[in-house]
Enzyme design. Structure first.
Site, PDB file in Angstrom:
ATOM      1  N   LYS A 273       0.804  -1.221   0.000  1.00 20.62           N
ATOM      2  CA  LYS A 273       0.000   0.000   0.000  1.00 20.62           C
ATOM      3  C   LYS A 273       0.840   1.276   0.000  1.00 20.62           C
ATOM      4  O   LYS A 273       0.336   2.353  -0.295  1.00 20.62           O
ATOM      5  CB  LYS A 273      -0.974   0.009   1.185  1.00 20.62           C
ATOM      6  CG  LYS A 273      -2.026  -1.072   1.044  1.00 20.62           C
ATOM      7  CD  LYS A 273      -3.274  -0.769   1.843  1.00 20.62           C
ATOM      8  CE  LYS A 273      -4.357  -1.775   1.492  1.00 20.62           C
ATOM      9  NZ  LYS A 273      -5.483  -1.768   2.391  1.00 20.62           N
TER      10      LYS A 273
ATOM     11  N   LYS B 227     -11.928  -5.454  -3.024  1.00 24.14           N
ATOM     12  CA  LYS B 227     -12.904  -4.370  -3.108  1.00 24.14           C
ATOM     13  C   LYS B 227     -12.351  -3.218  -3.919  1.00 24.14           C
ATOM     14  O   LYS B 227     -13.090  -2.430  -4.481  1.00 24.14           O
ATOM     15  CB  LYS B 227     -13.212  -3.844  -1.699  1.00 24.14           C
ATOM     16  CG  LYS B 227     -14.020  -4.781  -0.843  1.00 24.14           C
ATOM     17  CD  LYS B 227     -14.095  -4.234   0.580  1.00 24.14           C
ATOM     18  CE  LYS B 227     -14.759  -5.220   1.513  1.00 24.14           C
ATOM     19  NZ  LYS B 227     -14.467  -4.940   2.915  1.00 24.14           N
TER      20      LYS B 227
ATOM     21  N   LYS C 278      -5.798 -11.456  -6.179  1.00 20.29           N
ATOM     22  CA  LYS C 278      -6.976 -11.852  -5.407  1.00 20.29           C
ATOM     23  C   LYS C 278      -8.165 -10.911  -5.659  1.00 20.29           C
ATOM     24  O   LYS C 278      -7.978  -9.756  -6.010  1.00 20.29           O
ATOM     25  CB  LYS C 278      -6.633 -11.958  -3.915  1.00 20.29           C
ATOM     26  CG  LYS C 278      -6.419 -10.655  -3.225  1.00 20.29           C
ATOM     27  CD  LYS C 278      -6.413 -10.823  -1.716  1.00 20.29           C
ATOM     28  CE  LYS C 278      -6.500  -9.440  -1.096  1.00 20.29           C
ATOM     29  NZ  LYS C 278      -6.687  -9.416   0.322  1.00 20.29           N
TER      30      LYS C 278
HETATM   31  P1  AMP Z   1     -11.346  -6.831   3.969  1.00 23.10           P
HETATM   32  O1  AMP Z   1     -12.180  -6.675   2.759  1.00 23.10           O
HETATM   33  O2  AMP Z   1      -9.920  -6.605   3.639  1.00 23.10           O
HETATM   34  O3  AMP Z   1     -11.851  -6.123   5.162  1.00 23.10           O
HETATM   35  O4  AMP Z   1     -11.433  -8.388   4.325  1.00 23.10           O
HETATM   36  C1  AMP Z   1     -12.400  -8.994   5.153  1.00 23.10           C
HETATM   37  C2  AMP Z   1     -12.084 -10.465   5.297  1.00 23.10           C
HETATM   38  O5  AMP Z   1     -12.168 -11.135   4.030  1.00 23.10           O
HETATM   39  C3  AMP Z   1     -10.670 -10.779   5.792  1.00 23.10           C
HETATM   40  O6  AMP Z   1     -10.694 -11.830   6.710  1.00 23.10           O
HETATM   41  C4  AMP Z   1      -9.906 -11.155   4.551  1.00 23.10           C
HETATM   42  O7  AMP Z   1      -8.856 -12.031   4.791  1.00 23.10           O
HETATM   43  C5  AMP Z   1     -10.968 -11.822   3.720  1.00 23.10           C
HETATM   44  N1  AMP Z   1     -10.697 -11.659   2.280  1.00 23.10           N
HETATM   45  C6  AMP Z   1     -10.596 -10.499   1.586  1.00 23.10           C
HETATM   46  N2  AMP Z   1     -10.385 -10.731   0.263  1.00 23.10           N
HETATM   47  C7  AMP Z   1     -10.344 -12.086   0.121  1.00 23.10           C
HETATM   48  C8  AMP Z   1     -10.173 -12.973  -0.997  1.00 23.10           C
HETATM   49  N3  AMP Z   1     -10.025 -12.529  -2.250  1.00 23.10           N
HETATM   50  N4  AMP Z   1     -10.185 -14.300  -0.757  1.00 23.10           N
HETATM   51  C9  AMP Z   1     -10.374 -14.773   0.484  1.00 23.10           C
HETATM   52  N5  AMP Z   1     -10.553 -14.010   1.572  1.00 23.10           N
HETATM   53  C10 AMP Z   1     -10.547 -12.684   1.410  1.00 23.10           C
END
Ligand code: AMP
Ligand code: TRP
Length: 328
Positions: free
Chosen positions: A110, A195, A192
Protein backbone atom coordinates in the site's frame (compact mmCIF):
# COMPACT_ATOMS: atom_id res chain seq x y z
CA UNK A 1 -13.82 -20.70 22.80
CA UNK A 2 -13.81 -16.95 22.42
CA UNK A 3 -13.82 -16.00 18.72
CA UNK A 4 -13.15 -12.52 17.34
CA UNK A 5 -13.03 -11.16 13.82
CA UNK A 6 -13.59 -7.95 11.93
CA UNK A 7 -14.43 -6.67 8.49
CA UNK A 8 -13.72 -3.22 7.09
CA UNK A 9 -16.71 -1.09 6.10
CA UNK A 10 -15.26 -0.30 2.70
CA UNK A 11 -17.86 -0.91 0.03
CA UNK A 12 -19.63 -4.04 -0.95
CA UNK A 13 -18.60 -7.31 0.59
CA UNK A 14 -17.58 -9.69 -2.18
CA UNK A 15 -17.41 -13.45 -2.61
CA UNK A 16 -13.79 -13.44 -1.44
CA UNK A 17 -14.77 -11.89 1.88
CA UNK A 18 -17.72 -14.23 2.18
CA UNK A 19 -16.02 -17.51 1.32
CA UNK A 20 -12.66 -16.59 2.87
CA UNK A 21 -13.95 -15.27 6.16
CA UNK A 22 -17.63 -14.51 6.72
CA UNK A 23 -18.96 -18.01 6.10
CA UNK A 24 -16.81 -19.26 8.96
CA UNK A 25 -18.28 -16.60 11.25
CA UNK A 26 -21.68 -18.21 10.90
CA UNK A 27 -20.38 -21.76 11.33
CA UNK A 28 -18.51 -20.86 14.50
CA UNK A 29 -21.35 -19.18 16.38
CA UNK A 30 -23.15 -22.34 17.48
CA UNK A 31 -20.36 -23.73 19.64
CA UNK A 32 -18.36 -20.62 20.58
CA UNK A 33 -18.65 -17.17 22.07
CA UNK A 34 -18.31 -15.05 18.96
CA UNK A 35 -17.62 -11.33 18.70
CA UNK A 36 -17.84 -9.75 15.26
CA UNK A 37 -16.72 -6.21 14.67
CA UNK A 38 -17.08 -3.64 11.91
CA UNK A 39 -13.67 -2.04 11.93
CA UNK A 40 -14.36 1.58 11.01
CA UNK A 41 -11.13 2.84 12.61
CA UNK A 42 -9.19 0.67 10.17
CA UNK A 43 -11.23 2.11 7.30
CA UNK A 44 -9.98 5.66 7.95
CA UNK A 45 -6.35 4.69 7.34
CA UNK A 46 -7.33 5.88 3.86
CA UNK A 47 -9.46 9.07 3.92
CA UNK A 48 -13.17 8.30 3.58
CA UNK A 49 -16.23 10.38 2.88
CA UNK A 50 -17.95 10.53 6.32
CA UNK A 51 -21.49 10.01 5.05
CA UNK A 52 -20.45 7.08 2.92
CA UNK A 53 -18.42 5.56 5.73
CA UNK A 54 -21.45 5.65 8.02
CA UNK A 55 -23.60 3.98 5.37
CA UNK A 56 -20.97 1.30 4.79
CA UNK A 57 -20.82 0.54 8.51
CA UNK A 58 -24.57 -0.13 8.49
CA UNK A 59 -24.27 -2.09 5.21
CA UNK A 60 -21.74 -4.48 6.74
CA UNK A 61 -23.75 -4.83 9.94
CA UNK A 62 -26.85 -5.73 7.90
CA UNK A 63 -24.84 -8.15 5.77
CA UNK A 64 -23.47 -9.83 8.90
CA UNK A 65 -27.04 -10.53 9.94
CA UNK A 66 -28.18 -11.40 6.41
CA UNK A 67 -25.59 -14.16 6.01
CA UNK A 68 -26.80 -15.71 9.24
CA UNK A 69 -24.89 -14.17 12.12
CA UNK A 70 -27.50 -14.24 14.85
CA UNK A 71 -27.28 -11.35 17.32
CA UNK A 72 -28.80 -13.61 19.98
CA UNK A 73 -25.78 -15.88 19.70
CA UNK A 74 -23.01 -13.49 18.63
CA UNK A 75 -21.98 -9.96 19.55
CA UNK A 76 -22.02 -7.54 16.61
CA UNK A 77 -20.65 -4.03 17.13
CA UNK A 78 -18.76 -1.11 15.62
CA UNK A 79 -15.09 -0.76 16.57
CA UNK A 80 -15.10 2.99 17.28
CA UNK A 81 -18.02 2.54 19.71
CA UNK A 82 -15.58 0.82 22.09
CA UNK A 83 -12.74 3.18 23.12
CA UNK A 84 -10.58 0.29 24.35
CA UNK A 85 -9.46 -0.48 20.79
CA UNK A 86 -7.64 2.82 20.36
CA UNK A 87 -6.34 2.72 23.90
CA UNK A 88 -4.83 -0.74 23.62
CA UNK A 89 -3.48 0.04 20.15
CA UNK A 90 -1.34 2.81 21.67
CA UNK A 91 -0.09 0.57 24.46
CA UNK A 92 0.86 -2.08 21.89
CA UNK A 93 2.52 0.59 19.74
CA UNK A 94 4.90 1.09 22.64
CA UNK A 95 5.79 -2.59 22.60
CA UNK A 96 6.42 -2.77 18.86
CA UNK A 97 9.27 -2.01 16.49
CA UNK A 98 9.46 -0.07 13.22
CA UNK A 99 11.30 -3.02 11.65
CA UNK A 100 8.56 -5.58 12.14
CA UNK A 101 5.89 -3.18 10.91
CA UNK A 102 7.94 -2.26 7.84
CA UNK A 103 8.10 -5.93 6.90
CA UNK A 104 4.33 -6.33 6.62
CA UNK A 105 3.44 -7.10 3.01
CA UNK A 106 0.24 -5.05 3.25
CA UNK A 107 2.25 -1.99 4.29
CA UNK A 108 4.78 -2.59 1.53
CA UNK A 109 2.03 -3.00 -1.09
CA UNK A 110 0.00 0.00 0.00
CA UNK A 111 2.92 2.37 0.42
CA UNK A 112 4.70 1.36 -2.78
CA UNK A 113 5.43 4.30 -5.02
CA UNK A 114 4.26 6.86 -2.47
CA UNK A 115 6.59 9.59 -1.40
CA UNK A 116 5.33 9.46 2.16
CA UNK A 117 3.21 6.57 3.42
CA UNK A 118 0.33 7.34 5.80
CA UNK A 119 1.16 6.48 9.43
CA UNK A 120 -2.24 4.75 9.78
CA UNK A 121 -1.29 2.18 7.16
CA UNK A 122 2.02 1.60 8.91
CA UNK A 123 0.48 1.06 12.33
CA UNK A 124 -2.61 -0.79 11.03
CA UNK A 125 -1.45 -4.17 12.40
CA UNK A 126 -1.19 -2.74 15.92
CA UNK A 127 -4.84 -1.69 15.88
CA UNK A 128 -5.76 -5.13 14.56
CA UNK A 129 -3.72 -6.78 17.32
CA UNK A 130 -5.52 -4.56 19.84
CA UNK A 131 -8.91 -5.66 18.43
CA UNK A 132 -8.04 -9.28 19.03
CA UNK A 133 -6.18 -9.05 22.35
CA UNK A 134 -8.80 -6.74 23.88
CA UNK A 135 -11.27 -9.64 23.93
CA UNK A 136 -8.91 -12.43 25.00
CA UNK A 137 -9.82 -14.08 21.70
CA UNK A 138 -8.53 -17.60 21.21
CA UNK A 139 -9.59 -18.04 17.59
CA UNK A 140 -9.56 -15.49 14.75
CA UNK A 141 -11.30 -16.61 11.57
CA UNK A 142 -9.85 -14.71 8.60
CA UNK A 143 -8.82 -15.09 5.00
CA UNK A 144 -5.32 -16.25 4.13
CA UNK A 145 -4.18 -12.72 3.37
CA UNK A 146 -4.34 -11.90 7.09
CA UNK A 147 -1.82 -14.55 8.16
CA UNK A 148 0.97 -12.06 8.71
CA UNK A 149 -1.26 -9.83 10.83
CA UNK A 150 -2.20 -12.78 13.03
CA UNK A 151 1.50 -13.64 13.38
CA UNK A 152 2.45 -10.15 14.56
CA UNK A 153 -0.50 -10.21 16.99
CA UNK A 154 0.87 -13.42 18.47
CA UNK A 155 4.41 -11.99 18.59
CA UNK A 156 3.17 -8.89 20.43
CA UNK A 157 1.12 -10.93 22.91
CA UNK A 158 4.05 -13.22 23.66
CA UNK A 159 6.44 -10.26 23.98
CA UNK A 160 4.19 -8.46 26.47
CA UNK A 161 3.50 -11.72 28.32
CA UNK A 162 7.24 -12.34 28.65
CA UNK A 163 7.55 -8.98 30.31
CA UNK A 164 4.45 -8.93 32.49
CA UNK A 165 3.32 -12.55 32.84
CA UNK A 166 1.24 -15.00 30.84
CA UNK A 167 -1.98 -13.71 32.38
CA UNK A 168 -1.63 -10.45 30.43
CA UNK A 169 -2.79 -11.57 26.99
CA UNK A 170 -4.32 -14.68 25.49
CA UNK A 171 -2.19 -15.71 22.50
CA UNK A 172 -4.67 -16.16 19.63
CA UNK A 173 -4.70 -18.60 16.72
CA UNK A 174 -5.78 -17.77 13.19
CA UNK A 175 -8.37 -20.02 11.57
CA UNK A 176 -7.96 -20.29 7.83
CA UNK A 177 -10.21 -22.44 5.70
CA UNK A 178 -9.16 -24.28 2.56
CA UNK A 179 -11.95 -24.06 0.01
CA UNK A 180 -12.32 -20.46 -1.03
CA UNK A 181 -9.64 -19.28 1.40
CA UNK A 182 -8.24 -17.17 -1.38
CA UNK A 183 -10.75 -16.22 -4.02
CA UNK A 184 -9.06 -14.77 -7.06
CA UNK A 185 -10.18 -11.97 -9.33
CA UNK A 186 -12.48 -13.18 -12.13
CA UNK A 187 -10.83 -11.16 -14.87
CA UNK A 188 -7.28 -11.59 -13.59
CA UNK A 189 -7.07 -14.88 -11.67
CA UNK A 190 -3.46 -14.27 -10.68
CA UNK A 191 -4.47 -11.53 -8.23
CA UNK A 192 -6.98 -11.85 -5.41
CA UNK A 193 -10.55 -10.65 -5.61
CA UNK A 194 -10.60 -7.27 -3.88
CA UNK A 195 -12.90 -4.37 -3.11
CA UNK A 196 -10.42 -1.92 -4.51
CA UNK A 197 -9.79 -3.39 -7.99
CA UNK A 198 -10.98 -0.96 -10.64
CA UNK A 199 -12.84 -3.47 -12.78
CA UNK A 200 -16.35 -4.38 -11.56
CA UNK A 201 -16.03 -7.61 -13.57
CA UNK A 202 -13.17 -8.71 -11.30
CA UNK A 203 -15.55 -9.48 -8.43
CA UNK A 204 -19.03 -10.54 -7.43
CA UNK A 205 -20.46 -8.61 -4.53
CA UNK A 206 -22.97 -10.31 -2.26
CA UNK A 207 -25.60 -7.78 -3.34
CA UNK A 208 -25.00 -8.03 -7.11
CA UNK A 209 -28.08 -8.73 -9.21
CA UNK A 210 -28.52 -11.78 -11.44
CA UNK A 211 -27.41 -9.96 -14.61
CA UNK A 212 -24.13 -8.80 -13.05
CA UNK A 213 -23.39 -12.24 -11.62
CA UNK A 214 -23.95 -13.81 -15.02
CA UNK A 215 -21.84 -11.24 -16.86
CA UNK A 216 -18.88 -11.49 -14.48
CA UNK A 217 -18.81 -15.30 -14.47
CA UNK A 218 -19.40 -15.78 -18.20
CA UNK A 219 -16.61 -13.29 -18.94
CA UNK A 220 -14.21 -14.76 -16.38
CA UNK A 221 -10.70 -15.25 -17.73
CA UNK A 222 -9.79 -18.89 -18.40
CA UNK A 223 -7.20 -20.66 -20.56
CA UNK A 224 -7.51 -22.21 -24.00
CA UNK A 225 -6.77 -25.89 -23.36
CA UNK A 226 -10.40 -26.74 -22.60
CA UNK A 227 -9.72 -29.15 -19.73
CA UNK A 228 -11.64 -28.75 -16.46
CA UNK A 229 -9.01 -29.51 -13.89
CA UNK A 230 -7.97 -27.94 -10.58
CA UNK A 231 -4.41 -26.69 -11.11
CA UNK A 232 -3.98 -23.21 -9.61
CA UNK A 233 -0.46 -22.72 -10.99
CA UNK A 234 -1.09 -23.59 -14.63
CA UNK A 235 -4.83 -23.04 -14.78
CA UNK A 236 -5.60 -20.23 -12.33
CA UNK A 237 -8.88 -19.17 -13.99
CA UNK A 238 -10.59 -22.58 -14.09
CA UNK A 239 -9.20 -23.45 -10.66
CA UNK A 240 -10.70 -20.28 -9.21
CA UNK A 241 -14.11 -21.07 -10.73
CA UNK A 242 -13.93 -24.62 -9.38
CA UNK A 243 -13.04 -23.46 -5.90
CA UNK A 244 -15.85 -20.86 -5.87
CA UNK A 245 -18.23 -23.59 -7.09
CA UNK A 246 -17.04 -25.98 -4.38
CA UNK A 247 -17.26 -23.41 -1.62
CA UNK A 248 -20.73 -22.20 -2.64
CA UNK A 249 -22.25 -25.64 -3.22
CA UNK A 250 -20.48 -27.76 -0.65
CA UNK A 251 -19.48 -30.26 -3.37
CA UNK A 252 -15.80 -31.23 -3.37
CA UNK A 253 -13.44 -30.05 -6.11
CA UNK A 254 -12.64 -33.69 -6.99
CA UNK A 255 -16.28 -34.48 -7.47
CA UNK A 256 -16.74 -31.39 -9.66
CA UNK A 257 -13.72 -32.37 -11.77
CA UNK A 258 -15.22 -35.81 -12.29
CA UNK A 259 -18.68 -34.48 -13.08
CA UNK A 260 -17.45 -31.91 -15.60
CA UNK A 261 -14.79 -34.09 -17.24
CA UNK A 262 -15.13 -33.68 -21.00
CA UNK A 263 -17.50 -30.69 -20.70
CA UNK A 264 -16.69 -27.24 -22.06
CA UNK A 265 -15.90 -24.20 -19.90
CA UNK A 266 -19.23 -22.68 -20.98
CA UNK A 267 -21.20 -25.43 -19.24
CA UNK A 268 -19.24 -25.07 -16.02
CA UNK A 269 -19.69 -21.31 -16.09
CA UNK A 270 -23.43 -21.51 -16.77
CA UNK A 271 -23.92 -23.90 -13.86
CA UNK A 272 -21.76 -21.75 -11.61
CA UNK A 273 -23.95 -18.73 -12.41
CA UNK A 274 -26.94 -20.68 -11.07
CA UNK A 275 -25.09 -21.90 -7.98
CA UNK A 276 -23.97 -18.37 -7.09
CA UNK A 277 -27.39 -16.86 -7.81
CA UNK A 278 -29.14 -19.44 -5.65
CA UNK A 279 -26.61 -19.04 -2.86
CA UNK A 280 -26.92 -15.26 -2.77
CA UNK A 281 -30.71 -14.89 -3.22
CA UNK A 282 -31.69 -15.60 0.41
CA UNK A 283 -28.88 -13.35 1.68
CA UNK A 284 -30.08 -10.52 -0.53
CA UNK A 285 -33.69 -10.72 0.55
CA UNK A 286 -32.80 -10.82 4.26
CA UNK A 287 -30.41 -7.92 3.74
CA UNK A 288 -33.12 -5.74 2.15
CA UNK A 289 -35.32 -6.30 5.18
CA UNK A 290 -32.70 -5.76 7.90
CA UNK A 291 -30.91 -2.76 6.38
CA UNK A 292 -34.05 -0.59 6.74
CA UNK A 293 -35.02 -1.74 10.22
CA UNK A 294 -34.52 -0.11 13.62
CA UNK A 295 -33.50 -3.56 14.83
CA UNK A 296 -30.13 -3.04 13.15
CA UNK A 297 -29.28 0.00 15.31
CA UNK A 298 -30.55 -1.77 18.44
CA UNK A 299 -28.32 -4.78 17.72
CA UNK A 300 -25.27 -2.53 17.35
CA UNK A 301 -26.06 -0.67 20.57
CA UNK A 302 -26.44 -3.85 22.60
CA UNK A 303 -23.34 -5.23 20.88
CA UNK A 304 -21.26 -2.19 21.84
CA UNK A 305 -22.38 -2.48 25.46
CA UNK A 306 -21.44 -6.14 25.63
CA UNK A 307 -18.11 -5.52 23.90
CA UNK A 308 -17.33 -2.58 26.20
CA UNK A 309 -17.95 -4.67 29.28
CA UNK A 310 -15.30 -7.18 28.18
CA UNK A 311 -12.90 -4.52 26.89
CA UNK A 312 -12.94 -2.54 30.14
CA UNK A 313 -11.77 -5.57 32.11
CA UNK A 314 -8.84 -6.13 29.75
CA UNK A 315 -7.85 -2.46 29.71
CA UNK A 316 -7.87 -2.32 33.51
CA UNK A 317 -5.69 -5.43 33.71
CA UNK A 318 -3.24 -4.19 31.07
CA UNK A 319 -2.99 -0.70 32.58
CA UNK A 320 -2.18 -2.24 35.93
CA UNK A 321 0.57 -4.34 34.38
CA UNK A 322 2.14 -1.28 32.74
CA UNK A 323 1.67 0.92 35.80
CA UNK A 324 -0.69 3.27 33.99
CA UNK A 325 -3.41 5.39 35.63
CA UNK A 326 -4.51 5.32 39.25
CA UNK A 327 -6.38 2.01 39.11
CA UNK A 328 -9.93 3.30 38.71
P1 AMP B 1 -11.35 -6.83 3.97
O1 AMP B 1 -12.18 -6.68 2.76
O2 AMP B 1 -9.92 -6.61 3.64
O3 AMP B 1 -11.85 -6.12 5.16
O4 AMP B 1 -11.43 -8.39 4.32
C1 AMP B 1 -12.40 -8.99 5.15
C2 AMP B 1 -12.08 -10.47 5.30
O5 AMP B 1 -12.17 -11.14 4.03
C3 AMP B 1 -10.67 -10.78 5.79
O6 AMP B 1 -10.69 -11.83 6.71
C4 AMP B 1 -9.91 -11.16 4.55
O7 AMP B 1 -8.86 -12.03 4.79
C5 AMP B 1 -10.97 -11.82 3.72
N1 AMP B 1 -10.70 -11.66 2.28
C6 AMP B 1 -10.60 -10.50 1.59
N2 AMP B 1 -10.38 -10.73 0.26
C7 AMP B 1 -10.34 -12.09 0.12
C8 AMP B 1 -10.17 -12.97 -1.00
N3 AMP B 1 -10.03 -12.53 -2.25
N4 AMP B 1 -10.19 -14.30 -0.76
C9 AMP B 1 -10.37 -14.77 0.48
N5 AMP B 1 -10.55 -14.01 1.57
C10 AMP B 1 -10.55 -12.68 1.41
N1 TRP C 1 -7.36 -6.45 8.71
C1 TRP C 1 -8.56 -7.19 8.47
C2 TRP C 1 -8.83 -7.20 6.97
O1 TRP C 1 -8.44 -6.33 6.26
C3 TRP C 1 -9.75 -6.61 9.20
C4 TRP C 1 -9.56 -6.69 10.68
C5 TRP C 1 -9.32 -5.63 11.52
C6 TRP C 1 -9.60 -7.84 11.49
N2 TRP C 1 -9.22 -6.07 12.79
C7 TRP C 1 -9.37 -7.41 12.83
C8 TRP C 1 -9.78 -9.20 11.23
C9 TRP C 1 -9.32 -8.31 13.90
C10 TRP C 1 -9.74 -10.11 12.31
C11 TRP C 1 -9.51 -9.65 13.62
O2 TRP C 1 -9.47 -8.08 6.53
Amino acid sequence: MRVFSGVQPTGNIHLGNYLGALKQFVELQDDNECIYCIVDLHAITIPKDPIQLHEHVLDVAALYMAIGIDPKKSTIFVQSDVPGHSELAWILTCSSYMGELSRMTQFKDKSKGQESAPTGIFSYPLLMAADILLYDAEVVPVGNDQKQHIEITRDLAIRVNNRFGDDTFVVPDGRFIKAGARVMSLDDPTSKMSKSAESEMSRISLLDDAAKIKKAIMRATTDSDGIIKYDPVNKPGISNLLSIYAAMSGESIESLEARYAGEGYGTLKKDLVEVVKEGLAPIQSRYAEIRQSQELIDVLKVGAEKANAIAEVTIKRVKEKYGLGIGI
